[in-house]
Design a protein around this motif. Structure first.
Motif, PDB file in Angstrom:
ATOM      1  N   TYR A  27       0.833  -1.204   0.000  1.00 34.21           N
ATOM      2  CA  TYR A  27       0.000   0.000   0.000  1.00 34.21           C
ATOM      3  C   TYR A  27       0.865   1.251   0.000  1.00 34.21           C
ATOM      4  O   TYR A  27       0.654   2.169  -0.782  1.00 34.21           O
ATOM      5  CB  TYR A  27      -0.904  -0.001   1.236  1.00 34.21           C
ATOM      6  CG  TYR A  27      -1.627   1.301   1.457  1.00 34.21           C
ATOM      7  CD1 TYR A  27      -2.795   1.580   0.758  1.00 34.21           C
ATOM      8  CD2 TYR A  27      -1.146   2.245   2.349  1.00 34.21           C
ATOM      9  CE1 TYR A  27      -3.471   2.773   0.947  1.00 34.21           C
ATOM     10  CE2 TYR A  27      -1.812   3.443   2.535  1.00 34.21           C
ATOM     11  CZ  TYR A  27      -2.970   3.706   1.846  1.00 34.21           C
ATOM     12  OH  TYR A  27      -3.630   4.889   2.030  1.00 34.21           O
ATOM     13  N   LEU A  28       1.847   1.260   0.888  1.00 41.15           N
ATOM     14  CA  LEU A  28       2.603   2.475   1.138  1.00 41.15           C
ATOM     15  C   LEU A  28       3.527   2.867  -0.009  1.00 41.15           C
ATOM     16  O   LEU A  28       3.541   4.028  -0.415  1.00 41.15           O
ATOM     17  CB  LEU A  28       3.416   2.306   2.430  1.00 41.15           C
ATOM     18  CG  LEU A  28       4.048   3.563   3.009  1.00 41.15           C
ATOM     19  CD1 LEU A  28       2.987   4.611   3.286  1.00 41.15           C
ATOM     20  CD2 LEU A  28       4.790   3.230   4.289  1.00 41.15           C
ATOM     21  N   GLU A  29       4.284   1.931  -0.526  1.00 42.32           N
ATOM     22  CA  GLU A  29       5.254   2.266  -1.572  1.00 42.32           C
ATOM     23  C   GLU A  29       4.597   2.912  -2.786  1.00 42.32           C
ATOM     24  O   GLU A  29       5.003   3.992  -3.203  1.00 42.32           O
ATOM     25  CB  GLU A  29       6.072   1.031  -1.947  1.00 42.32           C
ATOM     26  CG  GLU A  29       7.025   0.622  -0.844  1.00 42.32           C
ATOM     27  CD  GLU A  29       7.748  -0.678  -1.123  1.00 42.32           C
ATOM     28  OE1 GLU A  29       7.719  -1.155  -2.273  1.00 42.32           O
ATOM     29  OE2 GLU A  29       8.343  -1.222  -0.174  1.00 42.32           O
ATOM     30  N   PRO A  30       3.544   2.311  -3.378  1.00 46.13           N
ATOM     31  CA  PRO A  30       2.898   2.976  -4.515  1.00 46.13           C
ATOM     32  C   PRO A  30       2.201   4.282  -4.112  1.00 46.13           C
ATOM     33  O   PRO A  30       2.164   5.232  -4.896  1.00 46.13           O
ATOM     34  CB  PRO A  30       1.866   1.958  -5.012  1.00 46.13           C
ATOM     35  CG  PRO A  30       2.325   0.651  -4.482  1.00 46.13           C
ATOM     36  CD  PRO A  30       3.033   0.950  -3.194  1.00 46.13           C
ATOM     37  N   ALA A  31       1.657   4.335  -2.918  1.00 50.19           N
ATOM     38  CA  ALA A  31       0.968   5.550  -2.475  1.00 50.19           C
ATOM     39  C   ALA A  31       1.934   6.725  -2.417  1.00 50.19           C
ATOM     40  O   ALA A  31       1.618   7.827  -2.851  1.00 50.19           O
ATOM     41  CB  ALA A  31       0.313   5.325  -1.120  1.00 50.19           C
ATOM     42  N   ILE A  32       3.118   6.478  -1.903  1.00 47.06           N
ATOM     43  CA  ILE A  32       4.127   7.540  -1.829  1.00 47.06           C
ATOM     44  C   ILE A  32       4.631   7.896  -3.217  1.00 47.06           C
ATOM     45  O   ILE A  32       4.729   9.072  -3.575  1.00 47.06           O
ATOM     46  CB  ILE A  32       5.292   7.123  -0.904  1.00 47.06           C
ATOM     47  CG1 ILE A  32       4.803   7.062   0.546  1.00 47.06           C
ATOM     48  CG2 ILE A  32       6.461   8.082  -1.039  1.00 47.06           C
ATOM     49  CD1 ILE A  32       5.796   6.480   1.505  1.00 47.06           C
ATOM     50  N   ASN A  34       3.222   7.701  -6.050  1.00 44.35           N
ATOM     51  CA  ASN A  34       2.229   8.336  -6.918  1.00 44.35           C
ATOM     52  C   ASN A  34       1.469   9.479  -6.259  1.00 44.35           C
ATOM     53  O   ASN A  34       0.538  10.012  -6.861  1.00 44.35           O
ATOM     54  CB  ASN A  34       1.221   7.285  -7.402  1.00 44.35           C
ATOM     55  CG  ASN A  34       1.873   6.246  -8.278  1.00 44.35           C
ATOM     56  OD1 ASN A  34       2.640   6.579  -9.172  1.00 44.35           O
ATOM     57  ND2 ASN A  34       1.583   4.988  -8.012  1.00 44.35           N
ATOM     58  N   SER A  35       1.858   9.871  -5.062  1.00 43.24           N
ATOM     59  CA  SER A  35       1.076  10.851  -4.312  1.00 43.24           C
ATOM     60  C   SER A  35       0.921  12.178  -5.049  1.00 43.24           C
ATOM     61  O   SER A  35      -0.128  12.803  -4.974  1.00 43.24           O
ATOM     62  CB  SER A  35       1.678  11.083  -2.929  1.00 43.24           C
ATOM     63  OG  SER A  35       2.959  11.666  -3.052  1.00 43.24           O
ATOM     64  N   LYS A  36       1.927  12.612  -5.769  1.00 39.61           N
ATOM     65  CA  LYS A  36       1.840  13.895  -6.466  1.00 39.61           C
ATOM     66  C   LYS A  36       1.306  13.743  -7.882  1.00 39.61           C
ATOM     67  O   LYS A  36       0.901  14.714  -8.500  1.00 39.61           O
ATOM     68  CB  LYS A  36       3.198  14.560  -6.482  1.00 39.61           C
ATOM     69  CG  LYS A  36       3.650  14.918  -5.079  1.00 39.61           C
ATOM     70  CD  LYS A  36       4.889  15.751  -5.075  1.00 39.61           C
ATOM     71  CE  LYS A  36       5.358  15.870  -3.718  1.00 39.61           C
ATOM     72  NZ  LYS A  36       5.637  16.665  -2.869  1.00 39.61           N
ATOM     73  N   LYS A  37       1.300  12.521  -8.399  1.00 36.83           N
ATOM     74  CA  LYS A  37       0.854  12.281  -9.772  1.00 36.83           C
ATOM     75  C   LYS A  37      -0.651  12.091  -9.874  1.00 36.83           C
ATOM     76  O   LYS A  37      -1.233  12.331 -10.922  1.00 36.83           O
ATOM     77  CB  LYS A  37       1.543  11.028 -10.333  1.00 36.83           C
ATOM     78  CG  LYS A  37       3.037  11.125 -10.424  1.00 36.83           C
ATOM     79  CD  LYS A  37       3.609   9.794 -10.882  1.00 36.83           C
ATOM     80  CE  LYS A  37       5.116   9.773 -10.744  1.00 36.83           C
ATOM     81  NZ  LYS A  37       5.646   8.439 -11.022  1.00 36.83           N
ATOM     82  N   LEU A  38      -1.279  11.633  -8.794  1.00 39.48           N
ATOM     83  CA  LEU A  38      -2.696  11.288  -8.831  1.00 39.48           C
ATOM     84  C   LEU A  38      -3.561  12.430  -8.313  1.00 39.48           C
ATOM     85  O   LEU A  38      -3.171  13.151  -7.396  1.00 39.48           O
ATOM     86  CB  LEU A  38      -2.966  10.043  -7.985  1.00 39.48           C
ATOM     87  CG  LEU A  38      -2.220   8.770  -8.373  1.00 39.48           C
ATOM     88  CD1 LEU A  38      -2.542   7.656  -7.390  1.00 39.48           C
ATOM     89  CD2 LEU A  38      -2.539   8.347  -9.796  1.00 39.48           C
ATOM     90  N   SER A  39      -4.748  12.547  -8.871  1.00 33.62           N
ATOM     91  CA  SER A  39      -5.716  13.519  -8.365  1.00 33.62           C
ATOM     92  C   SER A  39      -6.278  13.007  -7.039  1.00 33.62           C
ATOM     93  O   SER A  39      -6.106  11.833  -6.690  1.00 33.62           O
ATOM     94  CB  SER A  39      -6.850  13.699  -9.367  1.00 33.62           C
ATOM     95  OG  SER A  39      -7.649  12.517  -9.417  1.00 33.62           O
ATOM     96  N   GLU A  40      -6.994  13.870  -6.350  1.00 35.52           N
ATOM     97  CA  GLU A  40      -7.591  13.454  -5.078  1.00 35.52           C
ATOM     98  C   GLU A  40      -8.563  12.296  -5.297  1.00 35.52           C
ATOM     99  O   GLU A  40      -8.594  11.350  -4.521  1.00 35.52           O
ATOM    100  CB  GLU A  40      -8.313  14.630  -4.425  1.00 35.52           C
ATOM    101  CG  GLU A  40      -8.899  14.282  -3.070  1.00 35.52           C
ATOM    102  CD  GLU A  40      -9.563  15.451  -2.375  1.00 35.52           C
ATOM    103  OE1 GLU A  40     -10.261  15.187  -1.384  1.00 35.52           O
ATOM    104  OE2 GLU A  40      -9.387  16.599  -2.811  1.00 35.52           O
ATOM    105  N   GLY A  41      -9.337  12.359  -6.361  1.00 35.61           N
ATOM    106  CA  GLY A  41     -10.273  11.278  -6.676  1.00 35.61           C
ATOM    107  C   GLY A  41      -9.554   9.966  -6.944  1.00 35.61           C
ATOM    108  O   GLY A  41     -10.002   8.909  -6.499  1.00 35.61           O
TER     109      GLY A  41
END
Length: 103
Positions: A27-32, A34-41
């Protein structure tokens, strides 16, 4: 890994800890990353998908472990003390960062 409150719950605790740690890394590795690449949705959709994955992979062992610990609390008479502590000191919503700042 640490032991559980009750020896009979320890194998369940270890199984849950292993499952959670494995899931959390995924969960954490991809979340970090992609955190700036993905929209809030998109982030919300990702979090929802990962929550479903957690429940599918670890939910059953979590519920079994939780039930075991709750039984151990009751067997030791700690469930009443825990409930009294919750009534005496209920969890409250933490203050917002703005409210908690000192000047």
């Amino acid at each position: 890994m640490a032991h559980s409150l009750s020896p009979e719950c320890t194998p369940l605790k270890h199984a849950y800890d292993s499952c959670f740690n494995s899931w959390f890394e995924g969960y954490l590795e991809p979340a970090i990353a992609n955190s700036k690449k993905l929209s809030e949705g998109q982030r919300n959709e990702y979090a929802k998908k990962k929550a479903e994955e957690f429940d599918q992979n670890c939910g059953a062992v979590w519920r079994e472990y939780k039930d075991c610990v709750q039984k151990a609390l009751k067997d030791r008479g700690l469930d009443e003390l825990l409930e009294q502590a919750r009534q005496d000191n209920p969890l409250r919503t933490p203050p917002s960062p703005q409210t908690g700042k000192s000047s």
